[in-house]
Design an enzyme around this catalytic site. Structure first.
Site, PDB file in Angstrom:
ATOM      1  N   TYR A 120      51.915  36.574  47.382  1.00 45.55           N
ATOM      2  CA  TYR A 120      52.412  36.075  46.091  1.00 45.55           C
ATOM      3  C   TYR A 120      53.147  37.183  45.338  1.00 45.55           C
ATOM      4  O   TYR A 120      54.295  37.025  44.917  1.00 45.55           O
ATOM      5  CB  TYR A 120      51.231  35.537  45.263  1.00 45.55           C
ATOM      6  CG  TYR A 120      51.568  35.323  43.819  1.00 45.55           C
ATOM      7  CD1 TYR A 120      52.512  34.373  43.448  1.00 45.55           C
ATOM      8  CD2 TYR A 120      50.969  36.089  42.812  1.00 45.55           C
ATOM      9  CE1 TYR A 120      52.857  34.187  42.106  1.00 45.55           C
ATOM     10  CE2 TYR A 120      51.296  35.908  41.485  1.00 45.55           C
ATOM     11  CZ  TYR A 120      52.241  34.959  41.131  1.00 45.55           C
ATOM     12  OH  TYR A 120      52.581  34.791  39.816  1.00 45.55           O
ATOM     13  N   GLY A 263      42.800  39.721  47.969  1.00 47.88           N
ATOM     14  CA  GLY A 263      44.036  39.967  47.211  1.00 47.88           C
ATOM     15  C   GLY A 263      43.832  40.294  45.751  1.00 47.88           C
ATOM     16  O   GLY A 263      44.804  40.454  45.018  1.00 47.88           O
ATOM     17  N   ASP A 264      42.580  40.399  45.291  1.00 49.71           N
ATOM     18  CA  ASP A 264      42.314  40.677  43.874  1.00 49.71           C
ATOM     19  C   ASP A 264      42.174  42.173  43.605  1.00 49.71           C
ATOM     20  O   ASP A 264      41.208  42.799  44.072  1.00 49.71           O
ATOM     21  CB  ASP A 264      40.982  40.028  43.451  1.00 49.71           C
ATOM     22  CG  ASP A 264      41.159  38.668  42.823  1.00 49.71           C
ATOM     23  OD1 ASP A 264      42.284  38.329  42.399  1.00 49.71           O
ATOM     24  OD2 ASP A 264      40.147  37.941  42.739  1.00 49.71           O
TER      25      ASP A 264
HETATM   26  N1  UDP Z   1      37.803  34.284  39.192  1.00 50.77           N
HETATM   27  C1  UDP Z   1      36.481  34.040  39.507  1.00 50.77           C
HETATM   28  N2  UDP Z   1      36.102  32.765  39.803  1.00 50.77           N
HETATM   29  C2  UDP Z   1      36.965  31.705  39.782  1.00 50.77           C
HETATM   30  C3  UDP Z   1      38.315  31.962  39.435  1.00 50.77           C
HETATM   31  C4  UDP Z   1      38.693  33.269  39.144  1.00 50.77           C
HETATM   32  O1  UDP Z   1      35.658  34.967  39.546  1.00 50.77           O
HETATM   33  O2  UDP Z   1      36.557  30.574  40.078  1.00 50.77           O
HETATM   34  C5  UDP Z   1      38.233  35.661  38.874  1.00 50.77           C
HETATM   35  C6  UDP Z   1      39.318  36.167  39.816  1.00 50.77           C
HETATM   36  O3  UDP Z   1      38.751  36.765  40.955  1.00 50.77           O
HETATM   37  C7  UDP Z   1      40.063  37.153  38.907  1.00 50.77           C
HETATM   38  C8  UDP Z   1      39.908  36.554  37.498  1.00 50.77           C
HETATM   39  O4  UDP Z   1      38.800  35.656  37.582  1.00 50.77           O
HETATM   40  O5  UDP Z   1      39.420  38.398  38.918  1.00 50.77           O
HETATM   41  C9  UDP Z   1      41.125  35.795  37.048  1.00 50.77           C
HETATM   42  O6  UDP Z   1      41.506  34.905  38.062  1.00 50.77           O
HETATM   43  P1  UDP Z   1      42.542  33.737  37.847  1.00 50.77           P
HETATM   44  O7  UDP Z   1      42.585  32.953  39.128  1.00 50.77           O
HETATM   45  O8  UDP Z   1      42.218  33.000  36.591  1.00 50.77           O
HETATM   46  O9  UDP Z   1      43.928  34.464  37.597  1.00 50.77           O
HETATM   47  P2  UDP Z   1      44.769  35.469  38.549  1.00 50.77           P
HETATM   48  O10 UDP Z   1      44.115  36.810  38.356  1.00 50.77           O
HETATM   49  O11 UDP Z   1      44.725  34.949  39.930  1.00 50.77           O
HETATM   50  O12 UDP Z   1      46.131  35.420  37.960  1.00 50.77           O
END
Ligand code: UDP
Length: 308
Positions: A120, A263-264
């Site tokens: 992404y 990917g986080d």
């Molecule tokens: N996250 C989580 N559980 C979920 C969705 C997200 O722990 O069900 C965590 C995710 O790993 C990240 C943060 O919340 O660290 C924000 O994720 P989100 O998908 O909202 O946004 P992104 O960071 O992908 O833009």
């Protein structure tokens, strides 16, 4: 700034909603459709294009890079080529903090090394890297607006995020606290952060919208191309978000700790001084109470959101 700017929205409605468009013409179609773009650009004398049509899920992009590069890169090339053919000179692009990868510094400014760790982020960076060439050859100036974590909803609760499936933390936490979905999974509590969960910079969607209007004004006034990081400069962990949701809903967020999501990065927090200096951008809703509170208001006002 113009009080009313005539707008045409092109959306294939693969993730968007016709009902979310008001005060603008909606054309249902695909930005990969060259004939459609040529027809639209031939019919209207557009002076700018704002591109919000990327796929956005980090996790999904790892299993489906072809989908991400096709939509986010190939179709964007199609759009830019059509702009070039029709002499449309201003391009505002929704970019992302995911272009940076793992941060090398506490607050990420525009000079930070760009080393995305998922397809992404790479798909967005490729577009960013193409844009100076489109400017040099075709005179298309650009503003790349790198959202950190877009969140919140319109303050009156009338517009908000409606993803199917929903993958974002705040709406999932709200629906879990309200008992509409099962418990939330916290993706990892073994990160090198104060409570072990990932830290993100949540930025209100209306503040992102105001940055787009300022960027449009800037490009229309012949300002130079821009790449800007948009966040509040304040990081919140997943656990802090769950606490904020629990406080506003008045109920705890049921959750379990699951493994890390691929990917986080551990921490993503913006240094947005450039957006403030160059555009005069002033976030109006930087508090977590506003961001989560408006998302909650939208959720409660929208049966569709509650159903997901
Ligand atoms: N996250 C989580 N559980 C979920 C969705 C997200 O722990 O069900 C965590 C995710 O790993 C990240 C943060 O919340 O660290 C924000 O994720 P989100 O998908 O909202 O946004 P992104 O960071 O992908 O833009």
């Amino acid at each position: 700034m113009d009080q009313h700017i005539p707008v045409t929205v092109l959306d294939d409605l693969s993730a968007g909603h016709a009902g979310s468009v008001s005060g603008a013409d909606l054309v249902i179609g695909d930005m990969g459709d060259e004939a459609l773009l040529d027809r639209l650009f031939g019919q209207h004398a557009f002076d700018a294009v704002m591109h919000f049509a990327s796929f956005i899920q980090v996790g999904e992009s790892i299993g489906a890079p072809a989908k991400y590069f096709h939509n986010n890169v190939s179709k964007t090339i199609n759009l830019l080529n059509s702009m070039a053919r029709h002499d449309v000179k201003n391009f505002i692009f929704s970019s992302t903090a995911a272009i940076f990868g793992n941060p090398q510094a506490g607050h990420i400014d525009e000079h930070h090394v760009k080393a995305p760790i998922n397809p992404y982020g790479r798909s967005k960076l490729i577009v960013e890297q193409m844009l100076p060439d489109y400017e040099a050859a075709y005179g298309i100036r650009h503003a790349c607006l790198r959202y950190f974590n877009a969140a919140g909803a319109h303050p009156d609760g009338s517009l908000g995020e409606r993803h199917d499936p929903e993958t974002h933390l705040i709406p999932l936490a709200i629906s879990a606290a309200l008992g509409n979905t099962g418990g939330l999974k916290v993706f990892g509590d073994d990160y090198p952060t104060h409570d072990g969960t990932c830290i993100r910079d949540y930025v209100h969607v209306c503040d992102l919208a105001s940055a787009h209007l300022l960027a449009l004004q800037h490009l229309r006034a012949q300002g130079e191309s821009l790449k800007l990081n948009l966040g509040n400069g304040e990081g919140y962990s997943v656990k802090q978000i769950l606490d904020a949701v629990a406080a506003l809903v008045g109920k705890p967020v049921p959750h379990t700790v699951a493994g890390r999501r691929a990917g986080d990065p551990a921490v993503l927090v913006a240094d947005s001084r450039k957006a403030r200096d160059v555009l005069g951008w002033q976030p109006a809703y930087s508090s977590l109470d506003d961001i989560v509170g408006h998302a909650l208001r939208f959720y409660q006002a929208t049966p569709m959101a509650s159903a997901h």
